[in-house]
Scaffold this motif. Sequence first.
Motif, PDB file in Angstrom:
ATOM      1  N   PHE A  83      -4.459   6.497  -1.827  1.00 54.80           N
ATOM      2  CA  PHE A  83      -4.025   5.178  -1.381  1.00 54.80           C
ATOM      3  C   PHE A  83      -4.002   4.274  -2.606  1.00 54.80           C
ATOM      4  N   ALA A  84      -2.882   3.625  -2.869  1.00 55.30           N
ATOM      5  CA  ALA A  84      -2.764   2.687  -3.984  1.00 55.30           C
ATOM      6  C   ALA A  84      -2.569   1.290  -3.403  1.00 55.30           C
ATOM      7  N   PHE A  85      -3.373   0.351  -3.859  1.00 52.28           N
ATOM      8  CA  PHE A  85      -3.333  -1.028  -3.378  1.00 52.28           C
ATOM      9  C   PHE A  85      -2.732  -1.900  -4.470  1.00 52.28           C
ATOM     10  N   LYS A  86      -1.608  -2.564  -4.154  1.00 54.24           N
ATOM     11  CA  LYS A  86      -0.884  -3.346  -5.157  1.00 54.24           C
ATOM     12  C   LYS A  86      -0.516  -4.715  -4.602  1.00 54.24           C
ATOM     13  N   ASP A  87      -0.171  -5.610  -5.489  1.00 52.13           N
ATOM     14  CA  ASP A  87       0.370  -6.937  -5.148  1.00 52.13           C
ATOM     15  C   ASP A  87      -0.544  -7.721  -4.213  1.00 52.13           C
ATOM     16  N   GLY A  88      -1.847  -7.578  -4.383  1.00 54.63           N
ATOM     17  CA  GLY A  88      -2.798  -8.343  -3.580  1.00 54.63           C
ATOM     18  C   GLY A  88      -3.412  -7.588  -2.413  1.00 54.63           C
ATOM     19  N   ALA A  89      -2.921  -6.413  -2.110  1.00 53.91           N
ATOM     20  CA  ALA A  89      -3.496  -5.626  -1.011  1.00 53.91           C
ATOM     21  C   ALA A  89      -4.866  -5.107  -1.432  1.00 53.91           C
ATOM     22  N   GLU A  90      -5.777  -5.062  -0.479  1.00 51.93           N
ATOM     23  CA  GLU A  90      -7.124  -4.543  -0.741  1.00 51.93           C
ATOM     24  C   GLU A  90      -7.518  -3.595   0.388  1.00 51.93           C
ATOM     25  N   ALA A  91      -8.349  -2.626   0.042  1.00 50.44           N
ATOM     26  CA  ALA A  91      -8.793  -1.635   1.029  1.00 50.44           C
ATOM     27  C   ALA A  91      -9.467  -2.309   2.224  1.00 50.44           C
ATOM     28  N   ALA A  92     -10.242  -3.354   1.983  1.00 47.53           N
ATOM     29  CA  ALA A  92     -10.967  -4.024   3.066  1.00 47.53           C
ATOM     30  C   ALA A  92     -10.021  -4.686   4.071  1.00 47.53           C
ATOM     31  N   ASN A  93      -8.773  -4.926   3.672  1.00 55.45           N
ATOM     32  CA  ASN A  93      -7.806  -5.603   4.549  1.00 55.45           C
ATOM     33  C   ASN A  93      -6.861  -4.634   5.247  1.00 55.45           C
ATOM     34  N   LEU A  94      -7.089  -3.341   5.072  1.00 63.17           N
ATOM     35  CA  LEU A  94      -6.177  -2.338   5.620  1.00 63.17           C
ATOM     36  C   LEU A  94      -6.852  -1.519   6.713  1.00 63.17           C
ATOM     37  N   SER A  95      -6.095  -1.275   7.768  1.00 62.87           N
ATOM     38  CA  SER A  95      -6.489  -0.314   8.790  1.00 62.87           C
ATOM     39  C   SER A  95      -5.293   0.612   8.956  1.00 62.87           C
TER      40      SER A  95
ATOM     41  N   VAL B 100       0.868  -1.178   0.000  1.00 64.16           N
ATOM     42  CA  VAL B 100       0.000   0.000   0.000  1.00 64.16           C
ATOM     43  C   VAL B 100       0.903   1.225   0.000  1.00 64.16           C
ATOM     44  N   THR B 101       0.661   2.115  -0.953  1.00 68.39           N
ATOM     45  CA  THR B 101       1.386   3.383  -0.936  1.00 68.39           C
ATOM     46  C   THR B 101       0.389   4.495  -0.618  1.00 68.39           C
ATOM     47  N   ILE B 102       0.851   5.428   0.192  1.00 70.19           N
ATOM     48  CA  ILE B 102       0.022   6.549   0.627  1.00 70.19           C
ATOM     49  C   ILE B 102       0.727   7.821   0.176  1.00 70.19           C
ATOM     50  N   THR B 103       0.043   8.593  -0.646  1.00 71.86           N
ATOM     51  CA  THR B 103       0.605   9.837  -1.155  1.00 71.86           C
ATOM     52  C   THR B 103      -0.261  10.982  -0.660  1.00 71.86           C
ATOM     53  N   GLY B 104       0.364  11.932  -0.005  1.00 71.25           N
ATOM     54  CA  GLY B 104      -0.361  13.108   0.459  1.00 71.25           C
ATOM     55  C   GLY B 104      -0.660  14.041  -0.703  1.00 71.25           C
ATOM     56  N   ILE B 105      -1.782  14.723  -0.609  1.00 73.60           N
ATOM     57  CA  ILE B 105      -2.188  15.694  -1.622  1.00 73.60           C
ATOM     58  C   ILE B 105      -2.234  17.047  -0.933  1.00 73.60           C
ATOM     59  N   CYS B 106      -1.430  17.978  -1.411  1.00 69.72           N
ATOM     60  CA  CYS B 106      -1.374  19.276  -0.733  1.00 69.72           C
ATOM     61  C   CYS B 106      -2.307  20.292  -1.362  1.00 69.72           C
ATOM     62  N   GLN B 107      -3.344  19.825  -2.044  1.00 66.19           N
ATOM     63  CA  GLN B 107      -4.311  20.761  -2.595  1.00 66.19           C
ATOM     64  C   GLN B 107      -5.584  20.721  -1.759  1.00 66.19           C
ATOM     65  N   LEU B 108      -6.247  21.854  -1.729  1.00 68.04           N
ATOM     66  CA  LEU B 108      -7.568  21.919  -1.110  1.00 68.04           C
ATOM     67  C   LEU B 108      -8.584  21.668  -2.211  1.00 68.04           C
ATOM     68  N   TRP B 109      -9.471  20.701  -1.996  1.00 71.01           N
ATOM     69  CA  TRP B 109     -10.490  20.442  -3.019  1.00 71.01           C
ATOM     70  C   TRP B 109     -11.535  21.535  -2.945  1.00 71.01           C
ATOM     71  N   THR B 110     -11.876  22.063  -4.101  1.00 74.53           N
ATOM     72  CA  THR B 110     -12.896  23.097  -4.167  1.00 74.53           C
ATOM     73  C   THR B 110     -14.241  22.433  -4.461  1.00 74.53           C
ATOM     74  N   PRO B 111     -15.324  23.133  -4.240  1.00 77.61           N
ATOM     75  CA  PRO B 111     -16.644  22.520  -4.462  1.00 77.61           C
ATOM     76  C   PRO B 111     -16.835  21.970  -5.876  1.00 77.61           C
ATOM     77  N   ASP B 112     -16.141  22.538  -6.868  1.00 81.41           N
ATOM     78  CA  ASP B 112     -16.288  22.024  -8.228  1.00 81.41           C
ATOM     79  C   ASP B 112     -15.356  20.836  -8.486  1.00 81.41           C
TER      80      ASP B 112
END
Length: 166
Positions: free
Chosen positions: A145-157, A77-89
């Motif tokens: 969050f990128a899930f690779k090599d068999g990792a799945e969101a349901a298996n991650l905390s 699992v790779t976690i990349t931070g995003i330094c942008q603020l999402w706007t309503p659009d």
Amino acid sequence: MNKTEAPSTTIVLPFKEDITLTEMMRLRVSSLQRSGQKRQDGERLLLPHEAVYRLDFHNQQLTFSRWYFSLSGHGRVTITGICQLWTPDLTNLMTRQLMEPIGTIWRNAGDPEDSPLKYLEADMQEFGERIAELAKVRKVMYFLFAFKDGAEAANLSCSVEFTPEK
């Protein structure tokens, strides 16, 4: 007189999938595919094995303490931070708004299920400190969050612990 300090309280913030934002980003990809258009110069499109997660900061004066993660099974699992603020659009995600370093946690396919997860300690420490720094000016922060090599969101905390500054 013996003075004892009360133990400092910590704040543990869990990463929560932002289902709406993930879906909006997936719609952007499918819209481009249907219309045969290309992404904007510098735009970062969401890949099928990625999802957007968020941290909500109720207290913004924080010092990074540590990471908590568990992954059942194997994978990366790779976690990349995003330094942008999402706007309503929901403006498009641009590659220049992705933070370094990224966090990577993994368990190899041959490793026993109860073996500790592997991660790059210095990168995870710096990543946590960057999150605490950005929390001072943000109430919400987003992550890919990128899930690779068999990792799945349901298996991650995954969560991160902070100590409130005084």
